[in-house]
Design a protein around this motif. Structure first.
Motif, PDB file in Angstrom:
ATOM      1  N   ASP A 187       0.827  -1.211   0.000  1.00  0.00           N
ATOM      2  CA  ASP A 187       0.000   0.000   0.000  1.00  0.00           C
ATOM      3  C   ASP A 187       0.858   1.257   0.000  1.00  0.00           C
ATOM      4  O   ASP A 187       0.573   2.230  -0.703  1.00  0.00           O
ATOM      5  CB  ASP A 187      -0.918  -0.009   1.223  1.00  0.00           C
ATOM      6  N   TRP A 188       1.885   1.259   0.830  1.00  0.00           N
ATOM      7  CA  TRP A 188       2.884   2.315   0.888  1.00  0.00           C
ATOM      8  C   TRP A 188       4.248   1.654   0.893  1.00  0.00           C
ATOM      9  O   TRP A 188       4.352   0.446   1.156  1.00  0.00           O
ATOM     10  CB  TRP A 188       2.760   3.146   2.177  1.00  0.00           C
ATOM     11  N   VAL A 189       5.292   2.419   0.652  1.00  0.00           N
ATOM     12  CA  VAL A 189       6.647   1.974   0.953  1.00  0.00           C
ATOM     13  C   VAL A 189       7.199   2.941   1.995  1.00  0.00           C
ATOM     14  O   VAL A 189       7.080   4.160   1.862  1.00  0.00           O
ATOM     15  CB  VAL A 189       7.543   1.908  -0.300  1.00  0.00           C
ATOM     16  N   HIS A 190       7.752   2.374   3.061  1.00  0.00           N
ATOM     17  CA  HIS A 190       8.189   3.159   4.217  1.00  0.00           C
ATOM     18  C   HIS A 190       9.685   3.438   4.104  1.00  0.00           C
ATOM     19  O   HIS A 190      10.490   2.516   3.959  1.00  0.00           O
ATOM     20  CB  HIS A 190       7.883   2.375   5.501  1.00  0.00           C
ATOM     21  N   VAL A 191      10.045   4.702   4.180  1.00  0.00           N
ATOM     22  CA  VAL A 191      11.434   5.117   4.037  1.00  0.00           C
ATOM     23  C   VAL A 191      11.884   5.800   5.327  1.00  0.00           C
ATOM     24  O   VAL A 191      11.377   6.866   5.679  1.00  0.00           O
ATOM     25  CB  VAL A 191      11.603   6.072   2.838  1.00  0.00           C
ATOM     26  N   ASP A 192      12.835   5.180   6.002  1.00  0.00           N
ATOM     27  CA  ASP A 192      13.346   5.723   7.263  1.00  0.00           C
ATOM     28  C   ASP A 192      14.527   6.637   6.991  1.00  0.00           C
ATOM     29  O   ASP A 192      15.582   6.197   6.519  1.00  0.00           O
ATOM     30  CB  ASP A 192      13.780   4.586   8.189  1.00  0.00           C
ATOM     31  N   VAL A 193      14.352   7.910   7.304  1.00  0.00           N
ATOM     32  CA  VAL A 193      15.407   8.908   7.156  1.00  0.00           C
ATOM     33  C   VAL A 193      15.989   9.165   8.543  1.00  0.00           C
ATOM     34  O   VAL A 193      15.273   9.611   9.443  1.00  0.00           O
ATOM     35  CB  VAL A 193      14.858  10.206   6.535  1.00  0.00           C
ATOM     36  N   MET A 194      17.270   8.869   8.714  1.00  0.00           N
ATOM     37  CA  MET A 194      17.925   9.032  10.018  1.00  0.00           C
ATOM     38  C   MET A 194      19.177   9.895   9.847  1.00  0.00           C
ATOM     39  O   MET A 194      19.906   9.749   8.863  1.00  0.00           O
ATOM     40  CB  MET A 194      18.317   7.676  10.600  1.00  0.00           C
ATOM     41  N   ASP A 195      19.420  10.759  10.826  1.00  0.00           N
ATOM     42  CA  ASP A 195      20.472  11.769  10.672  1.00  0.00           C
ATOM     43  C   ASP A 195      21.676  11.589  11.593  1.00  0.00           C
ATOM     44  O   ASP A 195      22.581  12.430  11.613  1.00  0.00           O
ATOM     45  CB  ASP A 195      19.882  13.165  10.886  1.00  0.00           C
ATOM     46  N   ALA A 196      21.692  10.505  12.391  1.00  0.00           N
ATOM     47  CA  ALA A 196      22.775  10.262  13.353  1.00  0.00           C
ATOM     48  C   ALA A 196      22.829  11.319  14.459  1.00  0.00           C
ATOM     49  O   ALA A 196      23.830  11.427  15.168  1.00  0.00           O
ATOM     50  CB  ALA A 196      24.134  10.144  12.657  1.00  0.00           C
ATOM     51  N   HIS A 197      21.743  12.066  14.613  1.00  0.00           N
ATOM     52  CA  HIS A 197      21.636  13.036  15.707  1.00  0.00           C
ATOM     53  C   HIS A 197      20.400  12.741  16.552  1.00  0.00           C
ATOM     54  O   HIS A 197      20.516  12.457  17.748  1.00  0.00           O
ATOM     55  CB  HIS A 197      21.577  14.467  15.152  1.00  0.00           C
ATOM     56  N   ASN A 219      21.735   6.266  14.299  1.00  0.00           N
ATOM     57  CA  ASN A 219      22.044   5.658  13.015  1.00  0.00           C
ATOM     58  C   ASN A 219      21.956   6.704  11.899  1.00  0.00           C
ATOM     59  O   ASN A 219      21.309   7.743  12.052  1.00  0.00           O
ATOM     60  CB  ASN A 219      21.077   4.502  12.728  1.00  0.00           C
ATOM     61  N   LEU A 220      22.593   6.404  10.782  1.00  0.00           N
ATOM     62  CA  LEU A 220      22.564   7.265   9.603  1.00  0.00           C
ATOM     63  C   LEU A 220      22.122   6.415   8.419  1.00  0.00           C
ATOM     64  O   LEU A 220      22.706   5.372   8.141  1.00  0.00           O
ATOM     65  CB  LEU A 220      23.961   7.844   9.338  1.00  0.00           C
ATOM     66  N   THR A 221      21.069   6.855   7.724  1.00  0.00           N
ATOM     67  CA  THR A 221      20.578   6.054   6.600  1.00  0.00           C
ATOM     68  C   THR A 221      20.674   6.839   5.301  1.00  0.00           C
ATOM     69  O   THR A 221      21.718   6.867   4.675  1.00  0.00           O
ATOM     70  CB  THR A 221      19.143   5.575   6.845  1.00  0.00           C
ATOM     71  N   LEU A 222      19.603   7.474   4.901  1.00  0.00           N
ATOM     72  CA  LEU A 222      19.572   8.166   3.612  1.00  0.00           C
ATOM     73  C   LEU A 222      18.794   9.468   3.775  1.00  0.00           C
ATOM     74  O   LEU A 222      18.165   9.710   4.798  1.00  0.00           O
ATOM     75  CB  LEU A 222      18.963   7.274   2.534  1.00  0.00           C
ATOM     76  N   GLY A 223      18.866  10.302   2.743  1.00  0.00           N
ATOM     77  CA  GLY A 223      18.213  11.597   2.825  1.00  0.00           C
ATOM     78  C   GLY A 223      17.447  11.940   1.564  1.00  0.00           C
ATOM     79  O   GLY A 223      17.112  11.072   0.750  1.00  0.00           O
ATOM     80  N   ASP A 230      16.704  15.638  13.639  1.00  0.00           N
ATOM     81  CA  ASP A 230      16.584  16.913  14.331  1.00  0.00           C
ATOM     82  C   ASP A 230      16.066  17.972  13.364  1.00  0.00           C
ATOM     83  O   ASP A 230      16.242  17.857  12.141  1.00  0.00           O
ATOM     84  CB  ASP A 230      17.953  17.356  14.860  1.00  0.00           C
ATOM     85  N   ASP A 231      15.441  18.986  13.922  1.00  0.00           N
ATOM     86  CA  ASP A 231      14.981  20.156  13.169  1.00  0.00           C
ATOM     87  C   ASP A 231      14.097  19.800  11.972  1.00  0.00           C
ATOM     88  O   ASP A 231      14.318  20.281  10.848  1.00  0.00           O
ATOM     89  CB  ASP A 231      16.188  20.984  12.700  1.00  0.00           C
ATOM     90  N   PRO A 232      13.065  18.971  12.186  1.00  0.00           N
ATOM     91  CA  PRO A 232      12.163  18.661  11.070  1.00  0.00           C
ATOM     92  C   PRO A 232      11.414  19.893  10.570  1.00  0.00           C
ATOM     93  O   PRO A 232      10.954  19.909   9.422  1.00  0.00           O
ATOM     94  CB  PRO A 232      11.206  17.627  11.663  1.00  0.00           C
ATOM     95  N   ASP A 233      11.300  20.926  11.412  1.00  0.00           N
ATOM     96  CA  ASP A 233      10.651  22.169  10.986  1.00  0.00           C
ATOM     97  C   ASP A 233      11.344  22.731   9.747  1.00  0.00           C
ATOM     98  O   ASP A 233      10.703  23.332   8.876  1.00  0.00           O
ATOM     99  CB  ASP A 233      10.690  23.210  12.113  1.00  0.00           C
ATOM    100  N   ARG A 234      12.642  22.515   9.653  1.00  0.00           N
ATOM    101  CA  ARG A 234      13.424  23.033   8.525  1.00  0.00           C
ATOM    102  C   ARG A 234      13.397  22.087   7.325  1.00  0.00           C
ATOM    103  O   ARG A 234      13.322  22.548   6.172  1.00  0.00           O
ATOM    104  CB  ARG A 234      14.873  23.251   8.961  1.00  0.00           C
ATOM    105  N   TRP A 235      13.432  20.777   7.557  1.00  0.00           N
ATOM    106  CA  TRP A 235      13.705  19.835   6.488  1.00  0.00           C
ATOM    107  C   TRP A 235      12.487  19.089   5.942  1.00  0.00           C
ATOM    108  O   TRP A 235      12.531  18.592   4.809  1.00  0.00           O
ATOM    109  CB  TRP A 235      14.723  18.794   6.971  1.00  0.00           C
ATOM    110  N   ALA A 236      11.423  18.990   6.701  1.00  0.00           N
ATOM    111  CA  ALA A 236      10.326  18.095   6.317  1.00  0.00           C
ATOM    112  C   ALA A 236       9.653  18.477   5.013  1.00  0.00           C
ATOM    113  O   ALA A 236       9.310  17.612   4.196  1.00  0.00           O
ATOM    114  CB  ALA A 236       9.290  18.037   7.441  1.00  0.00           C
ATOM    115  N   VAL A 237       9.451  19.754   4.794  1.00  0.00           N
ATOM    116  CA  VAL A 237       8.687  20.195   3.621  1.00  0.00           C
ATOM    117  C   VAL A 237       9.376  19.777   2.321  1.00  0.00           C
ATOM    118  O   VAL A 237       8.700  19.509   1.313  1.00  0.00           O
ATOM    119  CB  VAL A 237       8.459  21.718   3.666  1.00  0.00           C
ATOM    120  N   GLY A 238      10.694  19.679   2.322  1.00  0.00           N
ATOM    121  CA  GLY A 238      11.400  19.260   1.123  1.00  0.00           C
ATOM    122  C   GLY A 238      10.965  17.894   0.630  1.00  0.00           C
ATOM    123  O   GLY A 238      10.897  17.653  -0.587  1.00  0.00           O
ATOM    124  N   TYR A 239      10.648  16.995   1.550  1.00  0.00           N
ATOM    125  CA  TYR A 239      10.193  15.651   1.173  1.00  0.00           C
ATOM    126  C   TYR A 239       8.789  15.706   0.564  1.00  0.00           C
ATOM    127  O   TYR A 239       8.489  14.959  -0.371  1.00  0.00           O
ATOM    128  CB  TYR A 239      10.230  14.727   2.393  1.00  0.00           C
TER     129      TYR A 239
END
Length: 219
Positions: free
Chosen positions: A25-35, A39-43, A65-74
Motif C-alpha cells: 500500500d505504501w513503501v516506508h522510508v526511514d530517514v535518520m540523521d545520526a543526531h 544511526n545514519l541512513t539516507l536523505g 533533528d529540526d524537522p521544521d526546517r527539512w520536512a517540507v522538502g520531502y
C-alpha cells in the motif's frame, strides 16, 4: 495497509527492492540523521531518486533533528506521507500545515516512552499517527507490546470523532505481532525484515495483510 520498510532492503539494489514489493500500500522510508537517532541512513536525494522508479506511495519517516526546517522538502519532492517526530518538532502544528500545503499527508510519530495525551491537540492537524513499537534508530528490534495502550486510545479517539488520523505502527511487526497490533486498532503496519527477509516479499505482504484482516474481524 502494509508498508514495507526499505531499511531492511538491499541498499545496493533499491530500485529492484521497490519492484519486489509492488503489491504494498505504501513503501516506508526511514530517514535518520545520526543526531536524533544514533544511526545514519539516507536523505532527500535518495528519496527523490526512488520516487522516479516507483508508483507506490512513499511514506517518509523523518527521524531527524529540526524537522521544521527539512520536512517540507520531502513533501515538495512528491512523498505521499511525511512523518516527523513529536519529540523533535519545535512547532508541530505549523509543520503539519506546511506539509499539507506542499501536497503531502502529514504524520506525527511518538517514541515508545512518549505519552499520547499531550499530543492529541496537535494531532487534530495531522493525517497520520505513527506509534513506534521499538526505539527508533535500528531495524530488527523486538516488538514492544506495551505501546498498544496508546494505539487503543488513538483508536477510540478516531472512532468517536475526536481525531481523524490513520493509525500506523512501526517496529517488530511480523506474522505474530501484526495480529496484536490489528486487534488494538492499527490501520497501517510497517514491516521490514518480515517482508524483505522472506523468500517472496510479495507473498509475505499478502500473508501479513490477511492476518491483520482476520485479527480485526475477530477484535
Amino acid at each position: 495497509m502494509i508498508a514495507p520498510s526499505i531499511l531492511s532492503a538491499d541498499f545496493a539494489r533499491l530500485a529492484d527492492e521497490l519492484e519486489a514489493v509492488e503489491g504494498s500500500d505504501w513503501v516506508h522510508v526511514d530517514v535518520m540523521d545520526a543526531h536524533f537517532v544514533p544511526n545514519l541512513t539516507l536523505g532527500l536525494p535518495v528519496v527523490e531518486a526512488l520516487l522516479k522508479v516507483t508508483d507506490i506511495p512513499m511514506d517518509c519517516h523523518l527521524m531527524i533533528d529540526d524537522p521544521d526546517r527539512w520536512a517540507v522538502g520531502y513533501a515538495e519532492a512528491g512523498a505521499y506521507n511525511v512523518t516527523v517526530h513529536a519529540e523533535a518538532a519545535a512547532d508541530p502544528v505549523k509543520i503539519a500545515r506546511d506539509l499539507r500545503a506542499a501536497g503531502a499527508k502529514a504524520g506525527l510519530s511518538i517514541k515508545p516512552g512518549t505519552p499520547l495525551d499531550p499530543w492529541v491537540p496537535a494531532l487534530k492537524h495531522y493525517d497520520t499517527l505513527l506509534v513506534m513499537s521499538v526505539e527508533p534508530g535500528f531495524g530488527g528490534q523486538s516488538f514492544m507490546a506495551d505501546v498498544l495502550g496508546k494505539v487503543r486510545t488513538a483508536r477510540r479517539l478516531v472512532d468517536t470523532g475526536h481525531l481523524n488520523v490513520l493509525v500506523e505502527i512501526d517496529g517488530g511487526i511480523n506474522s505474530d505481532t501484526i495480529e496484536l497490533a490489528a486487534e488494538a486498532g492499527v490501520d497501517c503496519f510497517v514491516a521490514g525484515s518480515a517482508v524483505y527477509n522472506a523468500d517472496d516479499p510479495a507473498k509475505a505482504i499478502t500473508a501479513l495483510r490477511d492476518r491483520a484482516a482476520r485479527a480485526k474481524e475477530g477484535a
